[in-house]
Design a protein around this motif. Structure first.
Motif, mmCIF file in Angstrom:
data_model
loop_
_atom_site.group_PDB
_atom_site.id
_atom_site.type_symbol
_atom_site.label_atom_id
_atom_site.label_comp_id
_atom_site.label_asym_id
_atom_site.label_seq_id
_atom_site.Cartn_x
_atom_site.Cartn_y
_atom_site.Cartn_z
ATOM 1 N N ASP A 1 1.913 -11.102 6.623
ATOM 2 C CA ASP A 1 1.173 -10.803 7.838
ATOM 3 C C ASP A 1 1.909 -9.875 8.803
ATOM 4 N N PRO A 2 3.233 -10.023 8.935
ATOM 5 C CA PRO A 2 3.925 -9.167 9.902
ATOM 6 C C PRO A 2 3.669 -7.678 9.671
ATOM 7 N N LYS B 1 2.488 -16.909 2.057
ATOM 8 C CA LYS B 1 1.824 -15.601 2.068
ATOM 9 C C LYS B 1 1.748 -15.029 3.486
ATOM 10 N N ASP B 2 1.308 -15.862 4.451
ATOM 11 C CA ASP B 2 1.133 -15.359 5.809
ATOM 12 C C ASP B 2 2.480 -14.944 6.400
ATOM 13 N N ALA B 3 3.465 -15.841 6.236
ATOM 14 C CA ALA B 3 4.772 -15.555 6.823
ATOM 15 C C ALA B 3 5.378 -14.276 6.235
ATOM 16 N N ILE C 1 0.683 -0.784 12.083
ATOM 17 C CA ILE C 1 -0.051 0.346 11.515
ATOM 18 C C ILE C 1 0.654 1.671 11.782
ATOM 19 N N TYR C 2 1.639 1.642 12.729
ATOM 20 C CA TYR C 2 2.376 2.891 13.007
ATOM 21 C C TYR C 2 3.255 3.304 11.828
ATOM 22 N N ARG C 3 3.299 2.437 10.801
ATOM 23 C CA ARG C 3 4.056 2.831 9.602
ATOM 24 C C ARG C 3 3.251 3.752 8.689
ATOM 25 N N HIS C 4 1.969 3.915 9.022
ATOM 26 C CA HIS C 4 1.119 4.766 8.186
ATOM 27 C C HIS C 4 0.922 6.125 8.845
#
Lengths: 94, 352
Positions: free
Chosen positions: A72-73, A67-69, A78-81
């Protein structure tokens, strides 16, 4: 029930325009029976206009341990929003 | 409740003060801690997530008991389908009994996500190894019982199942959301039936009162033993499988149901029933726990009959299951023999 009746995952489209959504599973000897069972078990109150049944064994799922791998990336990108970008209030229609 | 067998007696290996994590190798102990932290944070546990073996075992047992209760619950009401007084009541009753079958199937499905097979679950029920709710071991003697069962039994079930919609195990919680939506119809049709009888002839009113007299205490007992005697509560509360204690849920049920009985003009069969101005709740008289434990043990009015009927249904359905398998096999063989022998990339290309 003889051991080994395959399990089928059931997806129901509640109305046209919406995607099929997973609602549960049924056991059945073949696809036709799976559809019939899914109809009886999951659409007794007009919940659907279309049903998909998929052999559970045909689904490949991601491992919870990854899940993390896997996810998480995306967390620090957040610049994708669209809300990441400051636009002056005076600028309209953007 | 539907899973009250969990509360009835300590399992052979249950000791609440014992912390199983203390015996585990470090990495597993820390997995337990991480698991509890997720529960505390109201995260939901999904089938492929790591979970303590005891959490898995407890859930399988609880969901299986719940499913069995739904399936056995078809019998007391199925008893009246052919004798329903009108076509409307008959259609409603058939729909309700069909819903109970559906609820059993949602729940078997949820249990299977924990690694138990449907065959094992069915075997556990027909062999009598796993219990179902004590309430279904009472007989439905008159038509008014169809009203009392919907109003009281399904009413008590809703009280228990609404918090289960927030159970920490995702598939169980999701099944409960569906069940609760449908259960509301069950309760309302039952109350409407009681209302019709209680506004009817003196004989109909007497029938409604008689049904309330017989179903009130068994419905009160559905919530299981008092908190003081409930051995599994602490653990299932910590794991957020259960969110309210048996006594809390029982009190809520009494508080909402007594005014409903008053509206019907019926008398709750409890001479000690009083509204307590200080607490703002109804106080009830002593519960006959001897009766409860006798029914759970297998000595209720209908225990043997219910299991025998379920077993017979399972055995009498064997040829239908065999026929379905034979048909599927034949279809598959026919399909294979009519397909062109071509394999490989060319055949794969035809799929599009």
């Amino acid at each position: 029930m003889t051991p080994g009746w395959p399990l089928w995952e059931v997806f129901v489209r509640s109305r046209n325009g919406l995607a099929h959504k997973h609602v549960g599973s049924v056991h059945a000897v073949d696809a036709t029976m799976a559809l019939t069972n899914a109809r009886d078990v999951y659409t007794r109150r007009s919940e659907g206009t279309s049903i998909w049944v998929v052999p559970s064994a045909a689904i490949t799922a991601s491992d919870p341990a990854d899940k993390d791998a896997l996810f998480d990336p995306a967390g620090d990108k957040i610049y994708r929003h669209p809300t990441f970008y400051d636009i002056p209030a005076d600028v309209k229609n953007i | 409740m539907y899973t009250q067998g969990l509360d009835e007696a300590p399992g052979p290996d249950v000791d609440e003060s014992f912390d199983p994590a203390s015996l585990l190798p470090d990495d597993e102990a820390s997995a337990e801690l991480r698991f509890q932290a997720r529960i505390d944070a109201e995260d939901r546990i999904e089938p492929t997530d790591w979970m303590p073996a005891e959490y898995r075992r407890t859930l399988i047992r609880q969901i299986a008991q719940h499913a069995h209760s739904e399936v056995i619950g078809m019998q007391p009401e199925g008893n009246w389908i052919t004798r329903a007084p009108s076509l409307r009541r008959k259609a409603v009753l058939i729909a309700k009994v069909q819903d109970e079958a559906g609820h059993g199937l949602y729940l078997y499905g949820a249990a299977e996500t924990l690694g138990v097979s449907r065959e094992e679950l069915v075997d556990q029920l027909v062999s009598g190894e796993v219990k179902y709710s004590s309430i279904f071991n009472y007989p439905t003697l008159t038509w008014a019982d169809m009203g009392a069962v919907g109003w009281l039994v399904d009413g008590a079930a809703i009280m228990n199942q609404i918090p289960l919609c927030r159970c920490s195990y995702g598939p169980y919680a999701r099944a409960m959301v569906r069940v609760c939506k449908e259960e509301s119809f069950h309760q309302r049709q039952g109350y409407e039936l009681m209302l019709t009888l209680s506004r009817g002839t003196p004989q109909q009113q007497a029938m409604a009162q008689d049904a309330l007299n017989r179903w009130w205490w068994p419905a009160i007992m559905m919530f299981g033993p008092s908190d003081a005697d409930s051995v599994h509560s602490a653990k299932t509360m910590r794991w957020k499988i259960k969110r309210f204690s048996n006594d809390e849920l029982r009190q809520k049920f009494v508080d909402v149901t007594v005014p409903q009985a008053e509206y019907l003009g019926l008398t709750v069969p409890d001479p000690d029933l009083r509204f307590n101005d200080e607490t703002g709740h109804y106080d009830i008289g002593p519960i006959d726990w001897d009766e409860f434990f006798a029914v759970v043990r297998g000595d209720g009015p209908c225990n043997r009959q219910r299991l025998a009927t379920r077993r017979a249904a399972h055995e009498n359905g064997a040829w239908v299951r065999a026929a379905a398998e034979a048909h599927a096999r034949k279809q598959q063989e026919r399909q294979q023999s009519s397909e062109p022998a071509a394999t490989g990339p060319a055949a794969a290309g035809q799929v599009a």
